[in-house]
Design a protein around this motif. Sequence first.
Motif, PDB file in Angstrom:
ATOM      1  N   GLY A 194       0.799  -1.228   0.000  1.00 56.94           N
ATOM      2  CA  GLY A 194       0.000   0.000   0.000  1.00 56.94           C
ATOM      3  C   GLY A 194       0.821   1.261   0.000  1.00 56.94           C
ATOM      4  N   ALA A 195       2.144   1.140  -0.186  1.00 54.85           N
ATOM      5  CA  ALA A 195       2.987   2.346  -0.126  1.00 54.85           C
ATOM      6  C   ALA A 195       2.625   3.347  -1.203  1.00 54.85           C
ATOM      7  CB  ALA A 195       4.465   1.966  -0.252  1.00 54.85           C
ATOM      8  N   GLN A 196       2.135   2.847  -2.344  1.00 57.65           N
ATOM      9  CA  GLN A 196       1.839   3.751  -3.445  1.00 57.65           C
ATOM     10  C   GLN A 196       0.696   4.700  -3.132  1.00 57.65           C
ATOM     11  OE1 GLN A 196       3.571   4.014  -6.296  1.00 57.65           O
ATOM     12  NE2 GLN A 196       5.023   2.485  -5.572  1.00 57.65           N
ATOM     13  N   SER A 197      -0.167   4.330  -2.177  1.00 59.45           N
ATOM     14  CA  SER A 197      -1.329   5.160  -1.869  1.00 59.45           C
ATOM     15  C   SER A 197      -1.072   6.141  -0.745  1.00 59.45           C
ATOM     16  CB  SER A 197      -2.525   4.265  -1.518  1.00 59.45           C
ATOM     17  OG  SER A 197      -2.228   3.490  -0.372  1.00 59.45           O
ATOM     18  N   THR A 198       0.167   6.160  -0.239  1.00 58.83           N
ATOM     19  CA  THR A 198       0.489   7.084   0.845  1.00 58.83           C
ATOM     20  C   THR A 198       0.317   8.527   0.373  1.00 58.83           C
ATOM     21  OG1 THR A 198       2.096   5.516   1.706  1.00 58.83           O
ATOM     22  CG2 THR A 198       2.277   7.804   2.465  1.00 58.83           C
ATOM     23  N   PRO A 199      -0.472   9.336   1.096  1.00 57.99           N
ATOM     24  CA  PRO A 199      -0.682  10.722   0.662  1.00 57.99           C
ATOM     25  C   PRO A 199       0.631  11.496   0.629  1.00 57.99           C
ATOM     26  CG  PRO A 199      -2.248  10.088   2.388  1.00 57.99           C
ATOM     27  CD  PRO A 199      -1.221   9.002   2.314  1.00 57.99           C
ATOM     28  N   VAL A 200       0.735  12.383  -0.337  1.00 54.56           N
ATOM     29  CA  VAL A 200       1.910  13.247  -0.446  1.00 54.56           C
ATOM     30  C   VAL A 200       1.768  14.403   0.539  1.00 54.56           C
ATOM     31  CG1 VAL A 200       3.197  14.776  -1.977  1.00 54.56           C
ATOM     32  CG2 VAL A 200       2.232  12.648  -2.858  1.00 54.56           C
ATOM     33  N   ALA A 201       2.800  14.638   1.323  1.00 53.87           N
ATOM     34  CA  ALA A 201       2.755  15.745   2.279  1.00 53.87           C
ATOM     35  C   ALA A 201       2.739  17.063   1.518  1.00 53.87           C
ATOM     36  CB  ALA A 201       3.965  15.684   3.200  1.00 53.87           C
ATOM     37  N   PRO A 202       1.856  17.984   1.898  1.00 55.43           N
ATOM     38  CA  PRO A 202       1.804  19.267   1.195  1.00 55.43           C
ATOM     39  C   PRO A 202       3.057  20.095   1.459  1.00 55.43           C
ATOM     40  CG  PRO A 202       0.403  19.323   3.135  1.00 55.43           C
ATOM     41  CD  PRO A 202       0.879  17.906   2.992  1.00 55.43           C
ATOM     42  N   PRO A 203       3.447  20.943   0.520  1.00 59.25           N
ATOM     43  CA  PRO A 203       4.598  21.825   0.765  1.00 59.25           C
ATOM     44  C   PRO A 203       4.313  22.777   1.923  1.00 59.25           C
ATOM     45  CG  PRO A 203       3.912  21.854  -1.554  1.00 59.25           C
ATOM     46  CD  PRO A 203       2.820  21.178  -0.792  1.00 59.25           C
ATOM     47  N   ASP A 204       5.365  23.247   2.533  1.00 59.32           N
ATOM     48  CA  ASP A 204       5.224  24.242   3.596  1.00 59.32           C
ATOM     49  C   ASP A 204       5.231  25.633   2.971  1.00 59.32           C
ATOM     50  OD1 ASP A 204       5.212  25.780   5.846  1.00 59.32           O
ATOM     51  OD2 ASP A 204       7.263  25.263   6.478  1.00 59.32           O
ATOM     52  N   PHE A 205       4.030  26.130   2.660  1.00 58.61           N
ATOM     53  CA  PHE A 205       3.894  27.459   2.090  1.00 58.61           C
ATOM     54  C   PHE A 205       3.815  28.545   3.166  1.00 58.61           C
ATOM     55  CE2 PHE A 205       1.707  25.109  -1.522  1.00 58.61           C
ATOM     56  CZ  PHE A 205       2.758  25.261  -2.406  1.00 58.61           C
ATOM     57  N   GLY A 206       3.781  28.144   4.431  1.00 60.06           N
ATOM     58  CA  GLY A 206       3.689  29.126   5.495  1.00 60.06           C
ATOM     59  C   GLY A 206       2.258  29.484   5.850  1.00 60.06           C
ATOM     60  N   PRO A 207       2.081  30.279   6.904  1.00 62.51           N
ATOM     61  CA  PRO A 207       0.741  30.544   7.433  1.00 62.51           C
ATOM     62  C   PRO A 207      -0.129  31.465   6.580  1.00 62.51           C
ATOM     63  CG  PRO A 207       2.396  31.831   8.619  1.00 62.51           C
ATOM     64  CD  PRO A 207       3.142  30.901   7.718  1.00 62.51           C
ATOM     65  N   ASN A 208       0.451  32.176   5.632  1.00 62.73           N
ATOM     66  CA  ASN A 208      -0.331  33.128   4.853  1.00 62.73           C
ATOM     67  C   ASN A 208      -0.796  32.571   3.507  1.00 62.73           C
ATOM     68  OD1 ASN A 208       0.045  34.856   6.950  1.00 62.73           O
ATOM     69  ND2 ASN A 208       1.437  36.228   5.889  1.00 62.73           N
ATOM     70  N   VAL A 209      -0.652  31.272   3.337  1.00 63.87           N
ATOM     71  CA  VAL A 209      -1.230  30.579   2.188  1.00 63.87           C
ATOM     72  C   VAL A 209      -2.329  29.670   2.710  1.00 63.87           C
ATOM     73  CG1 VAL A 209      -0.830  28.955   0.300  1.00 63.87           C
ATOM     74  CG2 VAL A 209       0.881  30.698   0.828  1.00 63.87           C
ATOM     75  N   LEU A 210      -3.558  29.950   2.317  1.00 64.29           N
ATOM     76  CA  LEU A 210      -4.711  29.170   2.737  1.00 64.29           C
ATOM     77  C   LEU A 210      -5.076  28.213   1.605  1.00 64.29           C
ATOM     78  CD1 LEU A 210      -6.893  32.086   4.197  1.00 64.29           C
ATOM     79  CD2 LEU A 210      -5.040  30.818   5.298  1.00 64.29           C
ATOM     80  N   ILE A 211      -5.109  26.916   1.897  1.00 59.11           N
ATOM     81  CA  ILE A 211      -5.403  25.909   0.884  1.00 59.11           C
ATOM     82  C   ILE A 211      -6.804  25.369   1.116  1.00 59.11           C
ATOM     83  CG2 ILE A 211      -4.709  23.727  -0.139  1.00 59.11           C
ATOM     84  CD1 ILE A 211      -1.858  24.319   0.747  1.00 59.11           C
ATOM     85  N   MET A 212      -7.664  25.530   0.106  1.00 57.32           N
ATOM     86  CA  MET A 212      -9.042  25.069   0.184  1.00 57.32           C
ATOM     87  C   MET A 212      -9.184  23.760  -0.590  1.00 57.32           C
ATOM     88  SD  MET A 212     -10.169  27.442   2.054  1.00 57.32           S
ATOM     89  CE  MET A 212      -9.910  29.162   2.492  1.00 57.32           C
ATOM     90  N   ASP A 213      -9.965  22.853  -0.006  1.00 57.37           N
ATOM     91  CA  ASP A 213     -10.195  21.547  -0.590  1.00 57.37           C
ATOM     92  C   ASP A 213     -11.702  21.362  -0.747  1.00 57.37           C
ATOM     93  OD1 ASP A 213     -10.661  18.603  -0.710  1.00 57.37           O
ATOM     94  OD2 ASP A 213      -8.500  18.494  -0.346  1.00 57.37           O
ATOM     95  N   PRO A 214     -12.176  20.838  -1.877  1.00 59.16           N
ATOM     96  CA  PRO A 214     -13.624  20.670  -2.043  1.00 59.16           C
ATOM     97  C   PRO A 214     -14.244  19.717  -1.022  1.00 59.16           C
ATOM     98  CG  PRO A 214     -12.431  19.575  -3.817  1.00 59.16           C
ATOM     99  CD  PRO A 214     -11.429  20.409  -3.081  1.00 59.16           C
ATOM    100  N   ALA A 215     -13.410  18.913  -0.344  1.00 58.84           N
ATOM    101  CA  ALA A 215     -13.937  18.032   0.696  1.00 58.84           C
ATOM    102  C   ALA A 215     -14.261  18.784   1.980  1.00 58.84           C
ATOM    103  CB  ALA A 215     -12.926  16.918   0.980  1.00 58.84           C
ATOM    104  N   MET A 216     -13.749  20.003   2.119  1.00 60.73           N
ATOM    105  CA  MET A 216     -14.051  20.808   3.304  1.00 60.73           C
ATOM    106  C   MET A 216     -15.499  21.270   3.268  1.00 60.73           C
ATOM    107  SD  MET A 216     -10.556  23.130   3.221  1.00 60.73           S
ATOM    108  CE  MET A 216     -11.097  24.231   4.528  1.00 60.73           C
ATOM    109  N   ALA A 217     -16.068  21.496   4.428  1.00 60.50           N
ATOM    110  CA  ALA A 217     -17.433  22.012   4.497  1.00 60.50           C
ATOM    111  C   ALA A 217     -17.476  23.432   3.938  1.00 60.50           C
ATOM    112  CB  ALA A 217     -17.925  22.006   5.937  1.00 60.50           C
TER     113      ALA A 217
END
Length: 591
Positions: free
Chosen positions: A38-61
Motif C-alpha cells: 500500500g505504499a503507493q497510496s500514501t498521501p503526499v505531504a503538502p509543501p510548507d507554504f507558510g501561514p499566509n497561504v490558505l489551501i481550500m479543498d472541495p472536501a471541506m465544508a
Amino acid sequence: MLIESPSFMPLFLPNYATLKTLSVGLTALLLLGCELNGAQSTPVAPPDFGPNVLIMDPAMASEEIQQRLDKLFKQQEANQFGPERYAVLFKPGVYHNKVKLGFYTQLLGLGQFPDEVMLQGGIRVEAAWHGGDATQNFWRSVENLSVTPDNGTMQWAVSQAAPLRRIHVRGNMLLDDDGGWSSGGFIADSLIDQQVNSGTQQQWLTRNASLGSWTNQNWNMVFVGVEHAPAGDQWPTPPYTVVEETPVVREKPFLTIDHQGQYSVVVPALQKNSHGISWQAKNTPAKVIPLSQFYIAKAATDTAITLNAALAKGKHVLLTPGIYQLNAPVEVTQPNTVVLGLGIATLMPVAGNAALKVADVDGVSIGGILFDAGAQNSEVLLQVGDNKRDLRHADNPISLHDTFFRVGGAHVGNATQSVIIHSNDVIGDNLWVWRGDHGDGIGWNVNTSKHGIVVNGDHVTMYGLFVEHFHGYQTVWNGEHGSVYFYQSEAPYDVPDQASWMNGEVNGFASYKVADHVTHHQATGMGVYCFFNDNPSVKLNSAVEAPKGANIRFNHITSVSLGGTGEISHVLNDLGERANDQNYVARLRDQ
C-alpha cells in the motif's frame, strides 16, 4: 511538453489484442501493489507554504471555507498599506462560496485549466470602504479558475495592480461600483461568456480574451488579440482601440497540483501572432517544473543571502506572501529561471540597493511581485540586464508579469528609477509603476524620484504599462523597435509651482519620452492625465514627446485634465488641443 485540455481528451477504443495485453499488465500492477504494502497510496505531504497561504479543498465544508474567506476579507477590505499578504489556493473541484476580495489577496485555482476549479457563488470587489470610489482598489488578483456568479454578474470594481488571468466567468462582468469612479485595469487569457460592462472605468486593457460582448467606455479602452472585441473603427466615439493579434507574448507561469498531490509550476510557451485564449486548444505547449525544483521562500526568515544561495544552485524561487526586506539585490543569473510571487509578495530594499537584478540571459520569468522602495534611495528597484548589449532573446525572451512598483505610500520611499530594462526582446505584461500620491511618506521633497521606467533594450514589447507621478519623465524609451499596447499615466499631483517643474525652458516633463536618436517605435492606445491639485496653474507642455520619422508611429492618444485641474498644452510634441478647465479631454488619432 503539451498540457492537454480535458475538453479534448482523445477517445481510445482498444482492440482484442490490446485488451489482452492491458489485462496482463493490470494483473502485474495489482501484484506489485500488494508487494508494496500500500505504499503507493500514501498521501503526499503538502509543501510548507507558510501561514499566509490558505489551501481550500472541495472536501471541506462550505461553511468552514466561507468563514475563513469572510474573516480574511474583514481584515483586508480597507488594509491599503498594511503589511499582511495572503494567497488562497483552491484545489480542483466545485465550491459553493461567495468571495469578497480585499487588499493583498490572491485567489488561485490549482487545476491545469480554469474549469477544473469551479467557484459557484461568485467573486466580488466593491469600494464600500472608500465611499463607492474604486480608484484606490489596488493590489489583488484572481487566476486560473471558473466563476459562476449567483446573481449572474461578477463585480470587479478595481484600479491598477488588480489583474484577472486565466479565468472563466460564466455570466456577466461589471467593472465599477455601480457608478463610482474606477481606474483599472487588466484582463488576460480569460473567457467571459456574456457581457462586460466597463461602467465608469477610465481605461482598461483586455488581452487575449474571448468576450460575449462589451459595453460602455470612457477615455481609453484597448483590446489586443481579443475574440469578439467591439469594433474599433470609430475611435474616439467610442474610444475603442482594437489590435487583432498579439504580436508576441508568454503567459504568466502558474501553480498547479495533480491528482497525487504533487505541485508544479507551469510556464506557458511563447506565442506569436495570437488571438483569443490559450487554454481552449487541444494541447497547450508549456514547460512543467516540479515544485521540488523551487526554493520556497519565507519573508520571516529569508534574506538576499539565502535567496541568492538558492538561485546559485539552479533553483527557481517561489516567494510566499510577505514583505522581504533586502540589504542587497536578489540576483538571477541562470537562464530560464522562474521567480514567482504568491499573495502580492513584496521585495523592499533597505540599504539603498536594488531589490532584484536579472542577468542578460534567456527565458527568465518574473511574476506577481510588488517592489516597494525603502527610505534610503535606491538607484533602481528592478534591473533587467547588466548594460545595453547586442545580444538577442527573440526566441526565448525575459518576461515580466504583474510586476508592480511603489515609491511611498506605506512609508517613505525613494528611488531614482523604479525599472531599468537593458536587455533586448523583453516582454512586459501588466506593469504598474507608481510614485505614491496618498498614504504615508508622501510629498514633493519626501518620496523623491526621477523616472518611473527607462527602456534601453531593443525590441522591447509592453502590454499594459501604467506609470504615474514621478518627478521627471514618467517613461524614457531609448531602445529601438519598441512597442507599447496600452499606456496609462498621470503627471505628479504635488508640483508646488511651475518654477519647480521645468525641463529647461519647457513646462514640465512629458509623460512618455522617446529619445531623439530613436528611429523605430510604435505605441497604441495611450492616455496621459494631469491633476495639479497643489497648484492648478501648473502646465505640462506635452503628454508625449518623440522624434519625427516614418517609423515613429502613435495611434490613439488621449490627454485629460482631471476636473480641469491644471493643463496639458499639447498631446504629442506641438500637436493636439489643450486639455484644461475649458476642455477636459484632447485627442490625436494617428501620427
